[in-house]
Scaffold this motif. Sequence first.
Motif, PDB file in Angstrom:
ATOM      1  N   LEU A  82     -13.473 -97.495 -32.081  1.00 43.96           N
ATOM      2  CA  LEU A  82     -14.286 -98.471 -31.351  1.00 43.96           C
ATOM      3  C   LEU A  82     -13.556 -98.964 -30.103  1.00 43.96           C
ATOM      4  O   LEU A  82     -14.189 -99.296 -29.095  1.00 43.96           O
ATOM      5  N   ARG A  83     -12.244 -99.032 -30.180  1.00 45.14           N
ATOM      6  CA  ARG A  83     -11.461 -99.441 -29.015  1.00 45.14           C
ATOM      7  C   ARG A  83     -11.397 -98.327 -27.974  1.00 45.14           C
ATOM      8  O   ARG A  83     -11.347 -98.592 -26.767  1.00 45.14           O
ATOM      9  N   ARG A  84     -11.370 -97.090 -28.447  1.00 46.19           N
ATOM     10  CA  ARG A  84     -11.301 -95.937 -27.553  1.00 46.19           C
ATOM     11  C   ARG A  84     -12.316 -94.897 -28.022  1.00 46.19           C
ATOM     12  O   ARG A  84     -11.977 -93.929 -28.697  1.00 46.19           O
ATOM     13  N   PRO A  85     -13.589 -95.084 -27.664  1.00 42.80           N
ATOM     14  CA  PRO A  85     -14.644 -94.178 -28.129  1.00 42.80           C
ATOM     15  C   PRO A  85     -14.388 -92.731 -27.709  1.00 42.80           C
ATOM     16  O   PRO A  85     -13.783 -92.466 -26.662  1.00 42.80           O
ATOM     17  N   TRP A  86     -14.887 -91.830 -28.528  1.00 43.93           N
ATOM     18  CA  TRP A  86     -14.727 -90.415 -28.253  1.00 43.93           C
ATOM     19  C   TRP A  86     -15.545 -89.978 -27.037  1.00 43.93           C
ATOM     20  O   TRP A  86     -15.211 -89.005 -26.377  1.00 43.93           O
ATOM     21  N   ALA A  87     -16.633 -90.666 -26.764  1.00 45.27           N
ATOM     22  CA  ALA A  87     -17.495 -90.315 -25.631  1.00 45.27           C
ATOM     23  C   ALA A  87     -18.243 -91.571 -25.197  1.00 45.27           C
ATOM     24  O   ALA A  87     -18.273 -92.580 -25.915  1.00 45.27           O
ATOM     25  N   ALA A  88     -18.878 -91.488 -24.038  1.00 40.22           N
ATOM     26  CA  ALA A  88     -19.631 -92.642 -23.536  1.00 40.22           C
ATOM     27  C   ALA A  88     -20.830 -92.955 -24.422  1.00 40.22           C
ATOM     28  O   ALA A  88     -21.249 -94.110 -24.526  1.00 40.22           O
ATOM     29  N   THR A  89     -21.371 -91.932 -25.069  1.00 35.76           N
ATOM     30  CA  THR A  89     -22.601 -92.116 -25.839  1.00 35.76           C
ATOM     31  C   THR A  89     -22.379 -92.301 -27.337  1.00 35.76           C
ATOM     32  O   THR A  89     -23.312 -92.571 -28.071  1.00 35.76           O
ATOM     33  N   TYR A  90     -21.140 -92.140 -27.810  1.00 33.98           N
ATOM     34  CA  TYR A  90     -20.858 -92.366 -29.231  1.00 33.98           C
ATOM     35  C   TYR A  90     -19.389 -92.729 -29.407  1.00 33.98           C
ATOM     36  O   TYR A  90     -18.547 -92.454 -28.540  1.00 33.98           O
ATOM     37  N   ASP A  91     -19.097 -93.370 -30.528  1.00 34.87           N
ATOM     38  CA  ASP A  91     -17.740 -93.836 -30.806  1.00 34.87           C
ATOM     39  C   ASP A  91     -16.903 -92.805 -31.546  1.00 34.87           C
ATOM     40  O   ASP A  91     -15.686 -92.721 -31.344  1.00 34.87           O
ATOM     41  N   ILE A  92     -17.542 -92.045 -32.418  1.00 39.16           N
ATOM     42  CA  ILE A  92     -16.812 -91.156 -33.308  1.00 39.16           C
ATOM     43  C   ILE A  92     -17.734 -90.015 -33.720  1.00 39.16           C
ATOM     44  O   ILE A  92     -18.969 -90.149 -33.655  1.00 39.16           O
ATOM     45  N   CYS A  93     -17.162 -88.883 -34.120  1.00 39.72           N
ATOM     46  CA  CYS A  93     -17.986 -87.726 -34.519  1.00 39.72           C
ATOM     47  C   CYS A  93     -18.100 -87.650 -36.033  1.00 39.72           C
ATOM     48  O   CYS A  93     -17.561 -88.489 -36.761  1.00 39.72           O
ATOM     49  N   ASP A  94     -18.802 -86.641 -36.515  1.00 42.78           N
ATOM     50  CA  ASP A  94     -19.096 -86.571 -37.956  1.00 42.78           C
ATOM     51  C   ASP A  94     -18.360 -85.450 -38.675  1.00 42.78           C
ATOM     52  O   ASP A  94     -18.661 -85.153 -39.829  1.00 42.78           O
ATOM     53  N   THR A  95     -17.381 -84.812 -38.019  1.00 40.68           N
ATOM     54  CA  THR A  95     -16.686 -83.677 -38.610  1.00 40.68           C
ATOM     55  C   THR A  95     -15.233 -84.024 -38.914  1.00 40.68           C
ATOM     56  O   THR A  95     -14.767 -85.134 -38.656  1.00 40.68           O
ATOM     57  N   GLN A  96     -14.487 -83.048 -39.422  1.00 43.74           N
ATOM     58  CA  GLN A  96     -13.076 -83.245 -39.730  1.00 43.74           C
ATOM     59  C   GLN A  96     -12.250 -83.535 -38.489  1.00 43.74           C
ATOM     60  O   GLN A  96     -11.122 -84.035 -38.600  1.00 43.74           O
ATOM     61  N   ALA A  97     -12.780 -83.251 -37.304  1.00 43.51           N
ATOM     62  CA  ALA A  97     -12.071 -83.611 -36.081  1.00 43.51           C
ATOM     63  C   ALA A  97     -11.942 -85.124 -35.973  1.00 43.51           C
ATOM     64  O   ALA A  97     -11.031 -85.631 -35.317  1.00 43.51           O
ATOM     65  N   CYS A  98     -12.855 -85.852 -36.598  1.00 40.54           N
ATOM     66  CA  CYS A  98     -12.803 -87.321 -36.686  1.00 40.54           C
ATOM     67  C   CYS A  98     -12.669 -87.677 -38.159  1.00 40.54           C
ATOM     68  O   CYS A  98     -11.580 -87.709 -38.701  1.00 40.54           O
ATOM     69  N   GLN A  99     -13.796 -87.944 -38.797  1.00 41.87           N
ATOM     70  CA  GLN A  99     -13.903 -88.138 -40.236  1.00 41.87           C
ATOM     71  C   GLN A  99     -15.252 -87.576 -40.645  1.00 41.87           C
ATOM     72  O   GLN A  99     -16.223 -87.668 -39.887  1.00 41.87           O
ATOM     73  N   VAL A 100     -15.324 -86.998 -41.837  1.00 35.21           N
ATOM     74  CA  VAL A 100     -16.584 -86.405 -42.275  1.00 35.21           C
ATOM     75  C   VAL A 100     -17.571 -87.517 -42.617  1.00 35.21           C
ATOM     76  O   VAL A 100     -17.330 -88.337 -43.506  1.00 35.21           O
ATOM     77  N   PHE A 101     -18.678 -87.528 -41.899  1.00 36.56           N
ATOM     78  CA  PHE A 101     -19.742 -88.523 -42.067  1.00 36.56           C
ATOM     79  C   PHE A 101     -20.965 -87.757 -42.535  1.00 36.56           C
ATOM     80  O   PHE A 101     -21.608 -87.051 -41.769  1.00 36.56           O
ATOM     81  N   GLY A 102     -21.280 -87.879 -43.831  1.00 38.68           N
ATOM     82  CA  GLY A 102     -22.285 -86.994 -44.400  1.00 38.68           C
ATOM     83  C   GLY A 102     -23.539 -87.651 -44.912  1.00 38.68           C
ATOM     84  O   GLY A 102     -24.364 -87.003 -45.550  1.00 38.68           O
ATOM     85  N   GLY A 103     -23.702 -88.965 -44.682  1.00 39.97           N
ATOM     86  CA  GLY A 103     -24.903 -89.623 -45.165  1.00 39.97           C
ATOM     87  C   GLY A 103     -24.680 -90.317 -46.498  1.00 39.97           C
ATOM     88  O   GLY A 103     -23.568 -90.412 -47.022  1.00 39.97           O
ATOM     89  N   ILE A 104     -25.781 -90.765 -47.078  1.00 38.72           N
ATOM     90  CA  ILE A 104     -25.706 -91.658 -48.233  1.00 38.72           C
ATOM     91  C   ILE A 104     -25.866 -90.944 -49.577  1.00 38.72           C
ATOM     92  O   ILE A 104     -25.570 -91.514 -50.638  1.00 38.72           O
TER      93      ILE A 104
END
Length: 411
Positions: free
Chosen positions: A250-272
Amino acid sequence: MRIAHRALGAGLTAATCAATVLAGAPTAQAAEVYTRPADGTIEITGRGFGHGRGMSQYGAMNAARQGRTWQQIVSHYYPGTTAAYLANPSVRVSIAGKVGSTLRVAPEAGLVADDGAGQVVRLATTNWGVPLTSWEVARPAAGGTSTTATLWFTTALGKRYALRSTNAGLWTIRPADGTVTALTPTLKPAATYLGTATGRRTGTTITPVVTTSMENYVRQVVPFESPGSWPVAALAAQTVAARSYAAAALRRPWAATYDICDTQACQVFGGITAETANSRAAVATSAGTILTSAGVPALTEFGSSNGGQRVYGLKSYLPGTSDAFETGLAPTTNTWTTSIPVTRLEQAYPAIGTLRTLTVLTRDGKGYWGGRVLTLRLTGTKGYVDLTGDRFRSLVGSSALRSTYFLPISA
């Protein structure tokens, strides 16, 4: 066949080239030289899985089974950090890893789309009695500007229609029940997310982003990073690490349009849908807790296993020390063997000719065998090439060479 081990000595400090093939015989002193095996297959044994920095997930599991609390686990893996409370900020997550450069969602009752500029559209589930199979944010069929984004729907008859366009550059789809199901380009369910889904026009593509609260974010990360059946203490340690890592983003977003990605390059974000009773309890028991260093969120890296030896992560709280929490793990968890065809290396670097030797030049000096491989050399009949250990792992494949903590097996 095991390859022959000719020499074993101290690691070299000479500078190496990661991918430049050099002609002639190498002049650097050999450290560990392994000759080409007769059957053309190099056998390797190794330890750990991943980069080895920060928390070992299997180590955390083992510690929890030994009765350690999540506070003790994070203190062990991130020494010198301070626990702090984070309210519950919004997190923007790119879900391109799941769905690609698109945003399609499953129709459901109560979906509403808005463009942030005054247009609000209720999204139906049928069209003239025909069920819909998807809602999509995409470019217009023709015309428009560089920021034109169009709402499309597809029916069960396979027909695709444009409903409404905006020059605001985005449509955000808001569910009535708090969850939205994203679809793959073939209209298969990719994941069900807690939050809203935005398709934002970025040049000629659409960036798909889920916006959710921090606490709902970690609910959708933890059971994908650590098995949801693990002890609550291990999953709570994972939650604190994941929450802290996201807070740093959140302090250093990965891109202008999002803060973090959903893969192992960031953290796996897979839903509920993978959430378990243990993972829910882990999020609840550690609610709001992050780790900080010098007053800012710590970069709490983690990986599957470090093989009993942590790698220094260029932060005081990511030390390169041994890891007692990995002691006693089943060998199948943190040790492995693999076979590498010599032809794979020759095909990657044909300029070296026929491979003659593999030489480990330098290691990091930590743990078994002198530690993880930092640099190595492939010598052939026409020349040689120097690689980093990470480049060699990428060349072989991370699923085969599970870490750079390895040793070619001597005959």
